[in-house]
Design an enzyme around this catalytic site. Structure first.
Site, PDB file in Angstrom:
ATOM      1  N   GLU A  78       0.812  -1.226   0.000  1.00 26.43           N
ATOM      2  CA  GLU A  78       0.000   0.000   0.000  1.00 26.43           C
ATOM      3  C   GLU A  78       0.847   1.278   0.000  1.00 26.43           C
ATOM      4  O   GLU A  78       0.306   2.379  -0.162  1.00 26.43           O
ATOM      5  CB  GLU A  78      -0.929   0.026   1.222  1.00 26.43           C
ATOM      6  CG  GLU A  78      -2.126  -0.901   1.127  1.00 26.43           C
ATOM      7  CD  GLU A  78      -1.783  -2.375   1.328  1.00 26.43           C
ATOM      8  OE1 GLU A  78      -0.803  -2.655   2.045  1.00 26.43           O
ATOM      9  OE2 GLU A  78      -2.478  -3.242   0.758  1.00 26.43           O
ATOM     10  N   VAL A 130       9.604  -6.147   3.929  1.00 23.43           N
ATOM     11  CA  VAL A 130       9.066  -7.362   3.310  1.00 23.43           C
ATOM     12  C   VAL A 130      10.067  -8.478   3.603  1.00 23.43           C
ATOM     13  O   VAL A 130      11.241  -8.381   3.221  1.00 23.43           O
ATOM     14  CB  VAL A 130       8.852  -7.183   1.796  1.00 23.43           C
ATOM     15  CG1 VAL A 130       7.976  -8.319   1.262  1.00 23.43           C
ATOM     16  CG2 VAL A 130       8.207  -5.846   1.480  1.00 23.43           C
ATOM     17  N   ALA A 148       7.328 -18.596   3.143  1.00 22.19           N
ATOM     18  CA  ALA A 148       7.340 -19.859   2.416  1.00 22.19           C
ATOM     19  C   ALA A 148       6.585 -19.779   1.092  1.00 22.19           C
ATOM     20  O   ALA A 148       6.563 -20.743   0.336  1.00 22.19           O
ATOM     21  CB  ALA A 148       6.739 -20.942   3.300  1.00 22.19           C
ATOM     22  N   THR A 149       5.974 -18.630   0.814  1.00 24.84           N
ATOM     23  CA  THR A 149       5.172 -18.497  -0.397  1.00 24.84           C
ATOM     24  C   THR A 149       5.774 -17.445  -1.332  1.00 24.84           C
ATOM     25  O   THR A 149       6.615 -16.654  -0.909  1.00 24.84           O
ATOM     26  CB  THR A 149       3.726 -18.050  -0.049  1.00 24.84           C
ATOM     27  OG1 THR A 149       3.809 -16.698   0.392  1.00 24.84           O
ATOM     28  CG2 THR A 149       3.123 -18.910   1.041  1.00 24.84           C
ATOM     29  N   HIS A 204       4.515 -14.812  -2.171  1.00 23.51           N
ATOM     30  CA  HIS A 204       3.955 -13.505  -1.840  1.00 23.51           C
ATOM     31  C   HIS A 204       5.070 -12.448  -1.742  1.00 23.51           C
ATOM     32  O   HIS A 204       4.904 -11.330  -2.205  1.00 23.51           O
ATOM     33  CB  HIS A 204       3.219 -13.612  -0.497  1.00 23.51           C
ATOM     34  CG  HIS A 204       2.158 -12.584  -0.300  1.00 23.51           C
ATOM     35  ND1 HIS A 204       1.168 -12.353  -1.224  1.00 23.51           N
ATOM     36  CD2 HIS A 204       1.923 -11.710   0.717  1.00 23.51           C
ATOM     37  CE1 HIS A 204       0.373 -11.392  -0.785  1.00 23.51           C
ATOM     38  NE2 HIS A 204       0.820 -10.976   0.388  1.00 23.51           N
ATOM     39  N   ASN A 240      13.320   5.087  -1.113  1.00 21.59           N
ATOM     40  CA  ASN A 240      12.779   3.743  -0.891  1.00 21.59           C
ATOM     41  C   ASN A 240      13.545   3.077   0.246  1.00 21.59           C
ATOM     42  O   ASN A 240      14.613   2.520   0.053  1.00 21.59           O
ATOM     43  CB  ASN A 240      12.905   2.926  -2.174  1.00 21.59           C
ATOM     44  CG  ASN A 240      12.374   1.511  -2.000  1.00 21.59           C
ATOM     45  OD1 ASN A 240      11.900   1.139  -0.923  1.00 21.59           O
ATOM     46  ND2 ASN A 240      12.447   0.711  -3.047  1.00 21.59           N
ATOM     47  N   ARG A 289      19.265  -4.375   9.766  1.00 19.95           N
ATOM     48  CA  ARG A 289      19.131  -3.137   8.987  1.00 19.95           C
ATOM     49  C   ARG A 289      18.170  -2.133   9.633  1.00 19.95           C
ATOM     50  O   ARG A 289      17.859  -1.110   9.043  1.00 19.95           O
ATOM     51  CB  ARG A 289      18.648  -3.500   7.574  1.00 19.95           C
ATOM     52  CG  ARG A 289      19.744  -4.172   6.766  1.00 19.95           C
ATOM     53  CD  ARG A 289      19.237  -5.000   5.615  1.00 19.95           C
ATOM     54  NE  ARG A 289      20.350  -5.599   4.893  1.00 19.95           N
ATOM     55  CZ  ARG A 289      21.074  -6.656   5.318  1.00 19.95           C
ATOM     56  NH1 ARG A 289      20.769  -7.258   6.466  1.00 19.95           N
ATOM     57  NH2 ARG A 289      22.088  -7.117   4.617  1.00 19.95           N
TER      58      ARG A 289
HETATM   59  N1  INI Z   1       3.549  -6.650   3.724  1.00 19.50           N
HETATM   60  C1  INI Z   1       4.761  -6.218   4.130  1.00 19.50           C
HETATM   61  O1  INI Z   1       4.974  -5.006   4.244  1.00 19.50           O
HETATM   62  N2  INI Z   1       5.752  -7.111   4.404  1.00 19.50           N
HETATM   63  C2  INI Z   1       5.571  -8.459   4.275  1.00 19.50           C
HETATM   64  O2  INI Z   1       6.533  -9.232   4.566  1.00 19.50           O
HETATM   65  C3  INI Z   1       4.300  -8.937   3.857  1.00 19.50           C
HETATM   66  N3  INI Z   1       4.067 -10.352   3.738  1.00 19.50           N
HETATM   67  O3  INI Z   1       4.984 -11.141   3.939  1.00 19.50           O
HETATM   68  O4  INI Z   1       2.964 -10.778   3.441  1.00 19.50           O
HETATM   69  C4  INI Z   1       3.287  -7.988   3.586  1.00 19.50           C
HETATM   70  N4  INI Z   1       2.052  -8.368   3.183  1.00 19.50           N
HETATM   71  C5  INI Z   1       0.921  -7.461   3.208  1.00 19.50           C
HETATM   72  C6  INI Z   1       0.840  -6.603   1.969  1.00 19.50           C
HETATM   73  O5  INI Z   1       1.782  -5.540   1.998  1.00 19.50           O
HETATM   74  C7  INI Z   1      -0.551  -5.972   1.847  1.00 19.50           C
HETATM   75  O6  INI Z   1      -0.791  -5.158   2.959  1.00 19.50           O
HETATM   76  C8  INI Z   1      -1.655  -7.017   1.712  1.00 19.50           C
HETATM   77  O7  INI Z   1      -1.353  -7.913   0.656  1.00 19.50           O
HETATM   78  C9  INI Z   1      -3.022  -6.342   1.446  1.00 19.50           C
HETATM   79  O8  INI Z   1      -2.985  -5.623   0.208  1.00 19.50           O
END
Ligand code: INI
Length: 156
Positions: free
Chosen positions: A59, A82, A86-87, A89, A114, A128
Site C-alpha cells: 500500500e 518485506v 514460504a510463499t 507472496h 525507498n 538493517r
Molecule cells: N507486507 C509487508 O509489508 N511485508 C511483508 O513481509 C508482507 N508479507 O509477507 O505478506 C506484507 N504483506 C501485506 C501486503 O503488503 C498488503 O498489505 C496485503 O497484501 C493487502 O494488500
C-alpha cells in the site's frame, strides 16, 4: 568541472512525510525512528514532519501517490519491511512496492526514497533496522535531504 551535489542540510521549512507500511511493525517502527532522528538531526522542524501509516509495503505507493497529489509535501521517505516467507507472496509484494514507489516518484519529480527492506530472514531485517548494518530508515531520510538540496542547487 562543475560538480553539483546536494548537501545534508534542511532549513526547517521543508514539509516531509514518512510513509510506513506497518506489516512487520517490530522492524518498521525502528525504521521510522531512524528516519525521524535523521530528519531532526539535519535541521528539520518536528511540526513539518508527518507519519502516514498504511497496512503493508504493497500500500505504500498508493499513499505516496495521494500524498504527492495533495501538494502538501516537498519530499517523502518510504519505509517498510518485506520478509521472505514460504510463499511467492514476498516476490509480488517487494516487486510491486519497489516499482510503485519509482513510478510515482517519477510522475511528480519530487524527492522520494525507498527504505522498504526486502530480506530473506527476520535477522537480516533486524540488522538493517538499527543494529549491525545501520538503519535503512535513517539512510532513506538522508537520501531525500540530499536530493532536496541537489534540486535546489539545480534551480528546481
Ligand atoms: N507486507 C509487508 O509489508 N511485508 C511483508 O513481509 C508482507 N508479507 O509477507 O505478506 C506484507 N504483506 C501485506 C501486503 O503488503 C498488503 O498489505 C496485503 O497484501 C493487502 O494488500
Amino acid at each position: 568541472m562543475n560538480v553539483i551535489e546536494g548537501k545534508l542540510r534542511l532549513n526547517g521549512d521543508e514539509k516531509i512525510a514518512i510513509i510506513n507500511g506497518r506489516f512487520n511493525h517490530i522492524i518498521t517502527d525502528r525504521l521510522v525512528e531512524g528516519a525521524q532522528d535523521a530528519f531532526l538531526r539535519h535541521g528539520g522542524n518536528a511540526d513539518n514532519l508527518d507519519l502516514l501509516l498504511v497496512p503493508g509495503a504493497f500500500e505504500v505507493p498508493f499513499a505516496l501517490e495521494k500524498a504527492l497529489a495533495s501538494g502538501k509535501y516537498d519530499a517523502i521517505c518510504c519505509v517498510g519491511a518485506v520478509i521472505r516467507g514460504a510463499t511467492p507472496h514476498f516476490d509480488y509484494i517487494s516487486a510491486e512496492a519497489t516499482k510503485g514507489i519509482a513510478t510515482v516518484a517519477l510522475k511528480y519529480g519530487k524527492p522520494v526514497s525507498n527504505g522498504v527492506l526486502t530480506t530473506d530472514t527476520i535477522e537480516q531485517a533486524i540488522e538493517r533496522a538499527g543494529s549491525k548494518v545501520g538503519n535503512k530508515g535513517s539512510e532513506a531520510m538522508i537520501t531525500i535531504i540530499e536530493m532536496l538540496d541537489l534540486y535546489a542547487e539545480m534551480g528546481n
